[in-house]
Design a protein around this motif. Structure first.
Motif, mmCIF file in Angstrom:
data_model
loop_
_atom_site.group_PDB
_atom_site.id
_atom_site.type_symbol
_atom_site.label_atom_id
_atom_site.label_comp_id
_atom_site.label_asym_id
_atom_site.label_seq_id
_atom_site.Cartn_x
_atom_site.Cartn_y
_atom_site.Cartn_z
ATOM 1 N N VAL A 116 -0.694 2.727 5.053
ATOM 2 C CA VAL A 116 0.538 3.084 4.281
ATOM 3 C C VAL A 116 1.491 2.372 4.506
ATOM 4 C CG1 VAL A 116 1.833 4.604 3.127
ATOM 5 C CG2 VAL A 116 -0.752 5.303 3.411
ATOM 6 N N ASN A 117 2.165 1.682 3.726
ATOM 7 C CA ASN A 117 3.421 0.918 3.694
ATOM 8 C C ASN A 117 3.253 -0.571 4.320
ATOM 9 O OD1 ASN A 117 5.178 3.128 2.739
ATOM 10 N ND2 ASN A 117 5.201 4.030 4.748
ATOM 11 N N ASP A 118 2.155 -1.122 4.596
ATOM 12 C CA ASP A 118 1.619 -2.091 4.930
ATOM 13 C C ASP A 118 1.749 -3.195 3.524
ATOM 14 O OD1 ASP A 118 1.531 -2.074 7.566
ATOM 15 O OD2 ASP A 118 -0.730 -1.748 7.683
ATOM 16 N N GLU A 119 1.881 -4.436 3.619
ATOM 17 C CA GLU A 119 1.733 -5.364 2.562
ATOM 18 C C GLU A 119 0.816 -6.136 2.877
ATOM 19 O OE1 GLU A 119 4.504 -8.214 -0.076
ATOM 20 O OE2 GLU A 119 5.052 -8.503 2.289
ATOM 21 N N ILE A 146 0.697 -1.108 0.010
ATOM 22 C CA ILE A 146 0.126 -0.044 -0.015
ATOM 23 C C ILE A 146 1.075 1.447 0.064
ATOM 24 C CG2 ILE A 146 -1.890 1.413 1.309
ATOM 25 C CD1 ILE A 146 -2.567 -1.325 2.510
ATOM 26 N N GLU A 147 0.718 2.304 -1.103
ATOM 27 C CA GLU A 147 1.575 3.294 -1.080
ATOM 28 C C GLU A 147 0.457 4.397 -0.659
ATOM 29 O OE1 GLU A 147 3.278 3.538 -5.041
ATOM 30 O OE2 GLU A 147 4.574 1.486 -4.700
ATOM 31 N N GLY A 148 1.155 5.449 -0.412
ATOM 32 C CA GLY A 148 0.541 6.957 0.150
ATOM 33 C C GLY A 148 -0.511 7.471 -0.864
ATOM 34 N N ASN A 149 -0.198 7.284 -2.023
ATOM 35 C CA ASN A 149 -0.814 7.921 -3.277
ATOM 36 C C ASN A 149 -1.772 7.153 -3.583
ATOM 37 O OD1 ASN A 149 0.741 6.084 -4.623
ATOM 38 N ND2 ASN A 149 1.511 7.432 -6.251
ATOM 39 N N VAL A 198 -5.419 5.413 -4.612
ATOM 40 C CA VAL A 198 -6.854 6.073 -4.522
ATOM 41 C C VAL A 198 -7.752 5.664 -3.377
ATOM 42 C CG1 VAL A 198 -6.880 6.438 -7.089
ATOM 43 C CG2 VAL A 198 -7.798 4.423 -5.928
ATOM 44 N N PHE A 199 -7.293 4.651 -2.896
ATOM 45 C CA PHE A 199 -8.172 4.228 -1.687
ATOM 46 C C PHE A 199 -7.580 4.438 -0.369
ATOM 47 C CE2 PHE A 199 -9.818 1.017 -4.898
ATOM 48 C CZ PHE A 199 -11.242 1.252 -4.813
ATOM 49 N N VAL A 200 -6.581 5.179 -0.167
ATOM 50 C CA VAL A 200 -6.047 5.641 0.974
ATOM 51 C C VAL A 200 -6.530 7.060 1.381
ATOM 52 C CG1 VAL A 200 -3.744 6.490 2.042
ATOM 53 C CG2 VAL A 200 -3.785 4.278 0.674
ATOM 54 N N LYS A 201 -6.847 7.159 2.736
ATOM 55 C CA LYS A 201 -7.551 8.346 3.282
ATOM 56 C C LYS A 201 -6.847 8.391 4.654
ATOM 57 C CE LYS A 201 -11.697 10.816 4.415
ATOM 58 N NZ LYS A 201 -13.130 10.900 4.299
ATOM 59 N N ASN A 202 -6.304 9.516 4.931
ATOM 60 C CA ASN A 202 -5.653 9.787 6.150
ATOM 61 C C ASN A 202 -4.537 8.730 6.575
ATOM 62 O OD1 ASN A 202 -6.894 12.121 6.677
ATOM 63 N ND2 ASN A 202 -8.770 11.158 7.557
ATOM 64 N N ASN A 203 -3.810 8.058 5.500
ATOM 65 C CA ASN A 203 -2.855 6.923 5.618
ATOM 66 C C ASN A 203 -3.608 5.776 6.137
ATOM 67 O OD1 ASN A 203 -0.572 8.255 5.072
ATOM 68 N ND2 ASN A 203 -0.481 9.172 7.231
ATOM 69 N N ILE A 204 -4.779 5.338 5.766
ATOM 70 C CA ILE A 204 -5.534 4.274 6.117
ATOM 71 C C ILE A 204 -6.044 3.887 4.609
ATOM 72 C CG2 ILE A 204 -7.345 3.243 7.025
ATOM 73 C CD1 ILE A 204 -5.055 3.943 9.213
ATOM 74 N N PHE A 205 -5.927 2.327 4.293
ATOM 75 C CA PHE A 205 -6.613 1.940 3.119
ATOM 76 C C PHE A 205 -8.017 1.361 3.414
ATOM 77 C CE2 PHE A 205 -6.383 -1.734 0.048
ATOM 78 C CZ PHE A 205 -6.212 -1.214 -0.925
ATOM 79 N N GLN A 206 -8.843 2.024 2.732
ATOM 80 C CA GLN A 206 -10.302 1.901 3.173
ATOM 81 C C GLN A 206 -10.866 0.662 2.607
ATOM 82 O OE1 GLN A 206 -11.568 4.744 4.819
ATOM 83 N NE2 GLN A 206 -9.389 5.123 4.958
#
Length: 140
Positions: A97-100, A38-41, A43-51
């Motif tokens: 973000v940065n989790d695999e 999961i990268e910071g940019n 489209v499903f990341v909001k406030n560093n959380i994958f939605q």
């Protein structure tokens, strides 16, 4: 083609920025496993959380990887798939973000161009989401 496959764009119909899989780890007639960083940019990341929608799309794209890998092995074009229904979608936690993610789909039933799959997503060895999906493959 040998596993794992890191050049996955040739196996799925999705294109950046809507790619939610990074690598095909395993695929046989019943089980397919992928990874996704999961990268910071995203489209499903909001406030560093994958939605939640990203987790669902990650499972669907793992199924697309399976279909693309099989199609390529049979010298057929990669087909487009559609989610027909989602059942029993459960989320236990949201990754950052940065989790695999490690995602596994199992084919429960396949009739013609319709597959019923069960999907599970893990992060740091913890189950974060699961569901069952009905997927339709378009051969057009």
């Amino acid at each position: 083609m040998t596993l794992p496959v890191e050049d996955i764009l040739q196996l799925i119909p999705q294109k950046p920025p809507f790619v939610m899989v990074s690598k095909l780890i395993r695929s046989d007639e019943h089980i397919t496993r992928s990874s996704f960083l999961i990268e910071g940019n995203n489209v499903f990341v909001k406030n560093n959380i994958f939605q939640e929608g990203g987790l669902l799309e990650n499972m669907a794209q793992t199924a697309a990887l399976r279909a693309g890998y099989t199609a390529q092995a049979e010298n057929k074009p990669v087909a487009v798939g559609y989610i027909g229904s989602v059942n029993d979608f459960e989320i236990f936690s949201l990754p950052k973000v940065n989790d695999e993610l490690i995602t596994e789909i199992a084919v429960e039933n396949q009739i013609f161009d319709v597959s019923i799959i069960s999907g599970k997503v893990w992060c740091n060895d913890n189950l974060v989401a699961k569901c069952e999906m009905k997927l339709f493959i378009s051969n057009k």
